[in-house]
Design an enzyme around this catalytic site. Structure first.
Site, mmCIF file in Angstrom:
data_model
loop_
_atom_site.group_PDB
_atom_site.id
_atom_site.type_symbol
_atom_site.label_atom_id
_atom_site.label_comp_id
_atom_site.label_asym_id
_atom_site.label_seq_id
_atom_site.Cartn_x
_atom_site.Cartn_y
_atom_site.Cartn_z
ATOM 1 N N GLY A 275 0.791 -1.216 0.000
ATOM 2 C CA GLY A 275 0.000 0.000 0.000
ATOM 3 C C GLY A 275 0.825 1.269 0.000
ATOM 4 O O GLY A 275 1.908 1.339 -0.596
ATOM 5 N N SER A 276 0.336 2.276 0.727
ATOM 6 C CA SER A 276 0.850 3.639 0.585
ATOM 7 C C SER A 276 2.283 3.854 1.061
ATOM 8 O O SER A 276 2.856 4.915 0.792
ATOM 9 C CB SER A 276 -0.072 4.620 1.306
ATOM 10 O OG SER A 276 -1.312 4.701 0.638
ATOM 11 N N VAL A 277 2.879 2.903 1.764
ATOM 12 C CA VAL A 277 4.301 3.082 2.075
ATOM 13 C C VAL A 277 5.112 3.171 0.781
ATOM 14 O O VAL A 277 6.211 3.745 0.754
ATOM 15 C CB VAL A 277 4.855 1.945 2.977
ATOM 16 C CG1 VAL A 277 4.205 1.957 4.341
ATOM 17 C CG2 VAL A 277 4.710 0.589 2.315
ATOM 18 N N PHE A 278 4.557 2.630 -0.330
ATOM 19 C CA PHE A 278 5.260 2.672 -1.611
ATOM 20 C C PHE A 278 5.312 4.086 -2.175
ATOM 21 O O PHE A 278 6.109 4.375 -3.080
ATOM 22 C CB PHE A 278 4.580 1.726 -2.608
ATOM 23 C CG PHE A 278 5.386 0.499 -2.914
ATOM 24 C CD1 PHE A 278 5.965 0.303 -4.147
ATOM 25 C CD2 PHE A 278 5.605 -0.449 -1.931
ATOM 26 C CE1 PHE A 278 6.732 -0.820 -4.425
ATOM 27 C CE2 PHE A 278 6.357 -1.578 -2.181
ATOM 28 C CZ PHE A 278 6.930 -1.766 -3.430
ATOM 29 N N LYS A 279 4.472 4.981 -1.667
ATOM 30 C CA LYS A 279 4.537 6.375 -2.116
ATOM 31 C C LYS A 279 5.890 6.988 -1.771
ATOM 32 O O LYS A 279 6.333 7.942 -2.422
ATOM 33 C CB LYS A 279 3.400 7.174 -1.492
ATOM 34 C CG LYS A 279 2.033 6.756 -2.032
ATOM 35 C CD LYS A 279 0.874 7.367 -1.265
ATOM 36 C CE LYS A 279 -0.459 6.854 -1.836
ATOM 37 N NZ LYS A 279 -1.621 7.240 -1.022
#
Length: 558
Positions: A275-279
């Site tokens: 999820g958003s940790v990949f941002k």
């Protein structure tokens, strides 16, 4: 006459030389025989070991970075038989079955009725049973002292140290790695035998930090009713693994537990869409490539349509957002548009340089390969930018995050000590130092004003990024099952450690209506950092606001 005398004297001299030579030769042979007589049979024959010799095989201790023992050898007795020397098979079967009822009497009779020279009857017999069998006085029945592996840390370090089989051979974790590094070869030629001192294997894990991480994960699973969890602590400058816990775990003293599927090592052997940790990685590549700057604005007013797919925001701001705001508000729309500015091919190249496409080469053999899309159209580039469509292990994310904040240098994580100079030698630059400095600013912003506020620890200046990802299922994503993460670095102005927590299917805490990562993974990271920071000699620094906050907290606790 004189000539005959000279001939006689010459003959006597030659005879004396022959005698001296013979004495010297026999002396060398005798000394060699004495030497060989003192060497165990296994060492004389480097090609094969008897069962009696094999039980003497020893393993080195495994110790943590402070010298605490994580694995060691203990002496134990094992029961054997020499069937050819047994005088009365029926008597032996009857008496042994009386002491060891778990042994199948029929099978035992068949074994003892052969003409074999050696067979194992039971490994690791208790001292009480050993005394009872010894008192039977059965010829051809005896005991040999073996070494049994013992793990003082129990489940705390099970996924790291691994375990051995009944023959003391490593079959998982660092135990297997140590065998592969040459211990098995030493044992094969008799150079790793009981009584020989083997240097301990020192690893980078800090047992104190390991206990703290596991304890906080256990509490979080109970508090948020999660089915599993992962916690990782890395040295940001060397990528040494300081702690790694995956729950449910197993006790290496009872290795059968490792076969239970829920006890797998999710930190290295499980792959997930995080999820958003990949941002974090999308922002880093965009800043490094020059596709955006911190002053760039992105239109996040409306959902993004790509073919038949629509990308929207969980907490939409419905306006133009600056790059820091895209990160702070965790905008899927803004992040996807930034990824498209980078371009699919450059995105793939960056992710590969971050280690996201390959199996991590650590010392542990249990490491999974990421699940990478076979095709990479724009919609894939967009969804991967915010952590969907590419599945990696939590350790992949933690290692890549270290490079995002340490100045831009990446290397595979390690469980063996590594200096900063060694790190710089083997590491590779994946983003510029300037882009890394900008990522530290984004982490700090999100930790102070964004979804990472609950990860704050007074004095330690924590920055990071949350991730709340719907779990992939057959045919789509489950809206009621989430994988929550918080990826942190501290102190973020000069990062020393990376901390990653992943909670699998957490439920809303009592009194809460939601179960997002900011509500559960972030506070779990805060609890971990507040405990391990002092252990790892990180000096807390307080500004005026934090000093007041800390004083209020202490007063409240008192």
């Amino acid at each position: 006459m004189r000539r005959n005398q000279r001939d006689d004297q010459g003959a006597r001299g030659r005879i004396a030389l022959v005698i001296l030579a013979c004495v010297a030769i026999y002396g060398v042979i005798g000394a060699r025989l004495v030497t060989l007589g003192m060497v165990p049979a296994a060492a004389q024959d480097g090609l094969s070991l008897t069962p009696q010799d094999e039980v003497q095989a020893a393993r080195p201790d495994i110790v943590d970075r402070n010298g605490e023992v994580l694995a060691t050898d203990l002496a134990t007795a094992s029961l054997f038989a020499e069937p050819r020397n047994i005088m009365d098979v029926d008597e032996a079967v009857e008496k042994l079955s009386g002491v060891l009822p778990e042994i199948d009497a029929r099978q035992l009779r068949e074994q003892l009725s052969t003409d074999r020279g050696f067979i194992w009857l039971k490994r690791e017999v208790s001292s009480k049973k050993r005394e009872e069998i010894h008192n039977l006085g059965l010829p051809g029945i005896g005991f040999l002292t073996e070494t049994r592996r013992f793990y003082p840390g129990g489940p705390s370090v099970g996924h790291i140290v691994g375990h051995v089989n009944i023959d003391n051979a490593g079959i998982a974790g660092l135990e297997k790695a140590i065998d592969g590094e040459g211990l098995d070869a030493l044992q094969a030629v008799g150079l790793a035998r009981k009584g020989r001192s083997l240097a301990p294997v020192r690893i980078t894990v800090d047992l104190r930090a390991q206990h703290a991480v596991r304890d906080e994960l256990t509490r979080a699973m109970e508090r948020y009713r999660a089915i599993a969890s992962v916690g990782i602590v890395l040295d940001a400058r060397t990528l040494e693994v300081v702690a790694m816990s995956s729950l449910p775990d197993y006790d290496p003293n009872n290795p059968a537990e490792a076969l239970e599927k829920p006890r797998m090592n999710r930190a290295l052997a499980g792959v997930f869409e995080l999820g958003s940790v990949f941002k974090t990685f999308t922002m880093a590549m965009a800043l490094d490539a020059g596709a955006v700057t911190l002053n760039t604005s992105v239109d996040a007013r409306y959902p993004l349509k790509l073919g038949r797919f629509t990308i929207s925001d969980f907490h939409g701001q419905h306006r133009w957002l600056t790059v820091p705001e895209v990160f702070k508000y965790s905008s899927n729309i803004g992040t996807a548009k930034i990824a498209l500015m980078v371009g699919a091919e450059r995105q793939k190249a960056y992710l590969k340089s971050f280690g996201m496409f390959d199996r991590l080469e650590t010392e542990l053999p249990e490491a999974a390969r990421p699940l990478v899309p076979s095709r990479w159209p724009d919609v894939t580039a967009a969804t991967v930018s915010f952590g969907h469509g590419l599945a990696v292990t939590p350790m992949h994310a933690a290692a890549a995050a270290a490079a995002m904040v340490n100045g831009g240098i990446y290397a595979p994580p390690t469980f063996y000590p590594r200096s900063e100079s060694e790190m710089m030698t083997i590491g590779r630059r994946v983003i510029s130092a300037e882009a890394s400095a900008q990522m530290r600013r984004l982490f700090e912003l999100n930790g102070r004003e964004g979804s990472g506020r609950r990860a704050r620890v007074p004095g330690f200046n924590v920055g990071g990024k949350t991730g709340t990802a719907e779990k992939a299922t057959a045919g789509g994503y489950a809206r009621d099952k989430r994988l929550n993460s918080f990826l942190a670095a501290f102190p973020i102005d000069d990062p020393q450690y990376i901390v990653l927590v992943v909670l699998d299917e957490p439920k809303p805490e009592e009194g809460q209506y939601a179960a997002t990562a900011g509500l559960n993974a972030a506070p779990t990271v805060a609890n971990i950092i507040s405990r391990i920071g002092p252990m790892l000699n990180v000096t807390p620094r307080f500004d005026d606001n934090e000093a007041v906050e800390r004083a209020i907290t202490v007063a409240y606790q008192d």
